[in-house]
Design an enzyme around this catalytic site. Structure first.
Site, mmCIF file in Angstrom:
data_model
loop_
_atom_site.group_PDB
_atom_site.id
_atom_site.type_symbol
_atom_site.label_atom_id
_atom_site.label_comp_id
_atom_site.label_asym_id
_atom_site.label_seq_id
_atom_site.Cartn_x
_atom_site.Cartn_y
_atom_site.Cartn_z
ATOM 1 N N ASP A 1 10.487 51.133 7.963
ATOM 2 C CA ASP A 1 9.539 50.828 6.820
ATOM 3 C C ASP A 1 9.359 52.096 6.464
ATOM 4 O O ASP A 1 9.482 53.202 6.822
ATOM 5 C CB ASP A 1 8.379 50.523 7.666
ATOM 6 C CG ASP A 1 8.039 48.938 7.920
ATOM 7 O OD1 ASP A 1 9.136 48.124 7.382
ATOM 8 O OD2 ASP A 1 7.520 48.479 8.804
ATOM 9 N N ARG B 1 15.607 47.953 1.553
ATOM 10 C CA ARG B 1 14.479 46.995 1.166
ATOM 11 C C ARG B 1 13.702 47.657 0.068
ATOM 12 O O ARG B 1 13.201 48.759 0.150
ATOM 13 C CB ARG B 1 13.736 46.744 2.379
ATOM 14 C CG ARG B 1 12.382 45.858 2.090
ATOM 15 C CD ARG B 1 11.376 45.874 3.298
ATOM 16 N NE ARG B 1 11.920 45.192 4.111
ATOM 17 C CZ ARG B 1 11.473 45.489 5.343
ATOM 18 N NH1 ARG B 1 10.598 46.182 5.815
ATOM 19 N NH2 ARG B 1 12.078 44.565 6.541
HETATM 20 P P1 FDA Z 1 1.879 42.356 -6.398
HETATM 21 O O1 FDA Z 1 0.885 43.216 -5.618
HETATM 22 O O2 FDA Z 1 1.785 42.486 -7.861
HETATM 23 O O3 FDA Z 1 1.642 40.951 -6.126
HETATM 24 C C1 FDA Z 1 2.306 39.702 -6.873
HETATM 25 C C2 FDA Z 1 1.587 38.537 -6.277
HETATM 26 O O4 FDA Z 1 1.673 38.398 -5.050
HETATM 27 C C3 FDA Z 1 0.035 38.580 -6.457
HETATM 28 O O5 FDA Z 1 -0.437 38.317 -7.721
HETATM 29 C C4 FDA Z 1 -0.411 37.668 -5.359
HETATM 30 O O6 FDA Z 1 -0.378 36.256 -5.815
HETATM 31 C C5 FDA Z 1 0.709 37.812 -4.269
HETATM 32 N N1 FDA Z 1 0.409 39.026 -3.374
HETATM 33 C C6 FDA Z 1 0.688 40.040 -3.199
HETATM 34 N N2 FDA Z 1 0.139 40.557 -2.238
HETATM 35 C C7 FDA Z 1 -0.740 39.620 -1.565
HETATM 36 C C8 FDA Z 1 -1.751 39.741 -0.564
HETATM 37 N N3 FDA Z 1 -1.824 40.756 0.339
HETATM 38 N N4 FDA Z 1 -2.418 38.679 -0.357
HETATM 39 C C9 FDA Z 1 -2.045 37.585 -0.973
HETATM 40 N N5 FDA Z 1 -1.296 37.537 -2.206
HETATM 41 C C10 FDA Z 1 -0.671 38.817 -2.479
HETATM 42 N N6 FDA Z 1 5.032 48.794 1.357
HETATM 43 C C11 FDA Z 1 5.281 49.968 1.967
HETATM 44 O O7 FDA Z 1 4.645 50.721 1.481
HETATM 45 N N7 FDA Z 1 6.182 50.199 3.027
HETATM 46 C C12 FDA Z 1 6.837 49.444 3.331
HETATM 47 O O8 FDA Z 1 7.739 49.315 4.388
HETATM 48 C C13 FDA Z 1 6.825 47.857 3.164
HETATM 49 N N8 FDA Z 1 7.418 46.891 3.587
HETATM 50 C C14 FDA Z 1 7.311 45.554 2.856
HETATM 51 C C15 FDA Z 1 8.164 44.650 3.402
HETATM 52 C C16 FDA Z 1 7.981 43.310 2.840
HETATM 53 C C17 FDA Z 1 8.958 42.007 3.456
HETATM 54 C C18 FDA Z 1 7.175 43.098 1.640
HETATM 55 C C19 FDA Z 1 6.961 41.779 1.247
HETATM 56 C C20 FDA Z 1 6.259 44.152 1.300
HETATM 57 C C21 FDA Z 1 6.252 45.329 2.159
HETATM 58 N N9 FDA Z 1 5.400 46.544 1.711
HETATM 59 C C22 FDA Z 1 5.710 47.795 2.060
HETATM 60 C C23 FDA Z 1 4.292 46.115 0.826
HETATM 61 C C24 FDA Z 1 4.397 46.398 -0.829
HETATM 62 O O9 FDA Z 1 4.997 47.694 -0.947
HETATM 63 C C25 FDA Z 1 3.537 45.857 -1.611
HETATM 64 O O10 FDA Z 1 2.143 46.380 -1.239
HETATM 65 C C26 FDA Z 1 3.446 44.513 -1.214
HETATM 66 O O11 FDA Z 1 4.295 43.610 -1.106
HETATM 67 C C27 FDA Z 1 2.533 43.694 -2.844
HETATM 68 O O12 FDA Z 1 3.091 43.972 -3.946
HETATM 69 P P2 FDA Z 1 4.053 42.760 -4.588
HETATM 70 O O13 FDA Z 1 5.238 43.336 -4.785
HETATM 71 O O14 FDA Z 1 4.031 41.484 -3.916
HETATM 72 O O15 FDA Z 1 3.375 42.616 -6.065
#
Ligand code: FDA
Length: 296
Positions: free
Chosen positions: A123, A174
């Protein structure tokens, strides 16, 4: 602003004590953290979803705690099905004490994972751990070429980082937006998303295996189009989402034949993880507050 406050609260010991010991937070925790990790993995696997399992915990302050984290991973590795992945935070393995300690600990977990047909992904955490992260990843790759690493698109050098990683054969990367704060990082969602797309372009065109970690519908569509343009079939990349976030979308993509991996966190040290999930989405805060009020 709210995001910054929640991320600051995620580092406060006092807030940690209050929130962690309150029975009122149970419902919110249940949404994002698996209570019974093996049950959750079995249920996801039955729905044709892949898993990566994270034993919650970060920022250890001594070697014994880091060794405890290794032990926790060795135990869960023995209980996961082949094809599963484990997600590991290097600060939980002692990165802030010594890079060599974190490297040795990660190598022990890697060996156990490889022996059981599992993979490990490192991570990405706070900005001041990123140099150590990539240094450990590069060294581990010499023995374990399938060890994965996370890139956060909000970091200014994310695109250059992805271009360099994409040159490595079979590298597992990732890509996520980034859940912490970093000086000089992209701040607006437009900038972060544009960087995400440029990173995706590099990874999809490269020699490795992209892991598209987002719940963002637009980025999911772009990833799928880029995979086609670059001649990648469904086995050439995967989508990744967090446990409890957009489960219907996870299933929809899997039903269409895509590989979808769900990040399953478990364990009692859930506080900082939960605060990052709340910070990601203001609506979650209302959900959290409602659950406190309705129980209170
Ligand atoms: P965005 O935040 O724009 O969300 C898009 C949509 O997804 C939202 O409108 C909502 O519908 C839904 N959504 C997103 N987050 C939600 C929540 N918490 N609860 C409910 N709905 C939600 N970060 C990091 O800094 N280091 C890491 O190692 C990782 N590892 C990691 C692994 C995996 C498998 C994932 C999916 C994510 C991570 N992250 C991470 C977290 C990542 O950086 C980010 O903060 C979250 O995925 C939210 O960003 P989105 O890309 O989903 O877009």
């Amino acid at each position: 602003m709210l995001r910054q406050v929640l991320l600051a609260v995620s580092r406060s010991d006092r807030a940690r004590r209050v929130v962690s010991t309150s029975p009122l937070t149970r419902d919110v925790v249940k949404r994002y953290v698996a209570g019974d990790v093996e049950g959750a993995v079995a249920e996801l696997t039955d729905r044709r979803l892949l898993v990566t399992v994270d034993h919650l915990g970060e920022e250890v302050s001594d070697r014994a705690q880091a060794e405890g984290a290794v032990e926790d991973y060795l135990q869960i590795i023995g209980r996961l099905p082949a094809g599963a992945d484990v997600s590991v935070k290097l600060t939980a393995l002692g990165l802030r004490l010594s890079e060599q300690l974190a490297l040795d600990n990660a190598a022990s977990i890697c060996e156990a994972a490889t022996a059981r047909g599992l993979t490990l992904t490192l991570d990405a955490e706070e900005h001041d751990t990123i140099a150590g992260l990539h240094s450990v990843h590069a060294t581990l790759r010499k023995e374990h070429p399938d060890v994965g690493v996370v890139v956060q698109s909000y970091l200014r050098d994310s695109v250059e980082r992805c271009i360099r990683l994409a040159e490595l054969d079979d590298v597992r990367v990732r890509l996520c937006k980034g859940a912490y704060t970093a000086p000089g990082a992209h701040k607006s969602s437009g900038e972060i998303d544009r960087a995400y797309v440029r990173c995706l372009k590099a990874l999809m065109a490269g020699n490795g295996y992209p892991m598209v970690a987002t719940h963002d519908p637009r980025l999911i569509e772009i990833a799928s189009a880029l995979a086609v343009i670059n001649g990648r079939d469904a086995t050439g990349f995967e989508y990744q989402m967090l446990y409890g976030v957009r489960p219907a979308e996870q299933e929809r993509l899997a039903e269409q034949g895509a590989q979808v991996r769900v990040y399953v966190p478990y364990g009692s040290d859930w506080y900082a993880y939960l605060m990052r999930r709340l910070a990601e989405r203001p609506a979650n805060l209302a959900f959290f507050a409602r659950s406190l009020v309705s129980r209170g």
